[in-house]
Scaffold this active site. Structure first.
Site, mmCIF file in Angstrom:
data_model
loop_
_atom_site.group_PDB
_atom_site.id
_atom_site.type_symbol
_atom_site.label_atom_id
_atom_site.label_comp_id
_atom_site.label_asym_id
_atom_site.label_seq_id
_atom_site.Cartn_x
_atom_site.Cartn_y
_atom_site.Cartn_z
ATOM 1 N N HIS A 121 0.824 -1.205 0.000
ATOM 2 C CA HIS A 121 0.000 0.000 0.000
ATOM 3 C C HIS A 121 0.864 1.263 0.000
ATOM 4 O O HIS A 121 2.055 1.203 0.286
ATOM 5 C CB HIS A 121 -0.857 0.011 1.274
ATOM 6 C CG HIS A 121 -0.018 0.004 2.512
ATOM 7 N ND1 HIS A 121 0.571 -1.153 2.981
ATOM 8 C CD2 HIS A 121 0.401 0.992 3.347
ATOM 9 C CE1 HIS A 121 1.292 -0.870 4.051
ATOM 10 N NE2 HIS A 121 1.212 0.421 4.293
ATOM 11 N N HIS A 178 5.263 6.232 -1.038
ATOM 12 C CA HIS A 178 6.041 5.036 -1.363
ATOM 13 C C HIS A 178 5.276 3.758 -1.047
ATOM 14 O O HIS A 178 4.283 3.789 -0.316
ATOM 15 C CB HIS A 178 7.358 5.042 -0.564
ATOM 16 C CG HIS A 178 7.142 4.880 0.912
ATOM 17 N ND1 HIS A 178 6.757 5.924 1.736
ATOM 18 C CD2 HIS A 178 7.229 3.791 1.716
ATOM 19 C CE1 HIS A 178 6.637 5.478 2.977
ATOM 20 N NE2 HIS A 178 6.909 4.190 2.988
#
Lengths: 170, 170
Positions: free
Chosen positions: B34, B115
Site C-alpha cells: 500500500h 512510497h
C-alpha cells in the site's frame, strides 16, 4: 483475477479469532478474520464496473441486521476446520442468496454455513486440543452487519479490498 | 482504536512488492502492499461517522490521478526501509495535505514521501543485497488512483478496511 465477497465482523470478534488464527490458520497472513459471503469467483474482462453496480444495488436494498455468534463448531468429518458459528439468520441467508443469483452465477458447492474460521489444516492432536480449549471458553458475540466488501486476490494468495458496500446507501 | 488511510495500488504493483515483502518485510502479514496517505491516528469515541463524512467530502472533490513508480529507493540513513518511490505528483501531495488539515489534526512527523514499502528492519547485509538486486531490475509502473481506504488496526497489528472512498462519487 479472483474476487471474493466478505464481511469483516467487529474488532472484538476479529481479535478473538486472531488469537487462534495466528497459530492455527495458514490463511492468517492472507486476510483478516471474516465471514465469507461469496467465495472465490472470476469477473470477465471489462465487467468489473457492472458487478460493482449490482453489488451497490444489493447493498442499497439491504438493511443492517444483527449477527450472533453463539458457539464454536467444526466441519468435521469433512474437514477439520474449526470456526465461530454465525447464527444463520434470515437476513444473512437472503444476502448470500442474492450474491449467488440474478446476475451472479450460482457456483456454490456447499450449503451456506456462515462462520469465522479460527483454525484449519490441523493435525488430529491439534484439532482435539483446540476444540477442547475453545469449548471451555465463552465465545458469544453480537455485531451488526451494515456492509460487505469486494476483494481481489494477489498472486501470493493475499486478499486486497477493492470496494466497500454500505447498506441502505446510494 | 488506531485508524489509518491508505491507497492499494494495482495488482501488478502489489504482486511486484509482495515478491520482496514476503521475505523482507515483517509487516507482510499485517496489510497488503500500500501507499500510506495518513499513518496511524485515533478517532474519538462516537466521532467515526463524522470522519467518514469528511473523507467522503474529500473523495468527492478529488479526481482520479495518475500514480507513477519510477525507481526503488531507501530511507537510509534514517532507516533501512527499501521502497518503490511514488512520484510526488501535485495531486497526491494535495490529497495527503487534505488528510492532515481542516478537520484533521496535523500529526505528521516527517515530510510526505509517497512510497510502497518492500523491505524493512533489515540487517546491513540484507539491505545491500536487496537494494543491489532491485536496482538491476526494471521497476517502472503506472496506475490510476481513484480511491482511498480507511482502515483500523486489530490487536495483533493487522489492518482491516472499514470503508472505501471512491473519487468523484455522488
Amino acid at each position: 483475477m479472483n474476487f471474493g465477497i466478505a464481511y469483516f465482523p467487529s474488532k472484538e470478534i476479529q481479535d478473538a479469532a486472531n488469537s487462534y488464527r495466528k497459530r492455527y490458520d495458514p490463511h492468517y497472513a492472507l486476510i483478516p478474520p471474516h465471514v465469507t459471503l461469496k467465495s472465490s469467483f472470476t469477473i470477465a474482462e471489462g465487467k468489473l464496473s457492472e458487478v460493482v453496480s449490482e453489488l451497490k444495488r444489493i447493498a442499497n436494498e439491504t438493511k443492517p441486521f444483527p449477527l450472533r455468534i453463539t458457539k464454536v463448531s467444526s466441519f468435521e468429518p469433512v474437514t477439520n476446520t474449526i470456526y465461530f458459528k454465525v447464527e444463520p439468520s434470515d437476513e444473512i441467508i437472503e444476502l448470500e442468496e442474492k450474491l449467488h443469483s440474478g446476475k451472479f452465477e450460482d457456483t456454490r458447492k456447499h450449503p451456506f454455513v456462515p462462520h469465522v474460521t479460527l483454525a484449519q489444516d490441523l493435525t488430529h492432536v491439534e484439532f482435539t486440543d483446540i476444540l477442547g480449549r475453545l469449548n471451555m471458553e465463552n465465545h458469544q458475540y453480537e455485531d451488526t452487519v451494515d456492509r460487505f466488501q469486494l476483494l481481489y486476490q494477489l498472486e501470493n494468495g493475499q486478499w486486497t479490498v477493492h470496494d466497500t458496500f454500505v447498506f441502505g446507501k446510494e
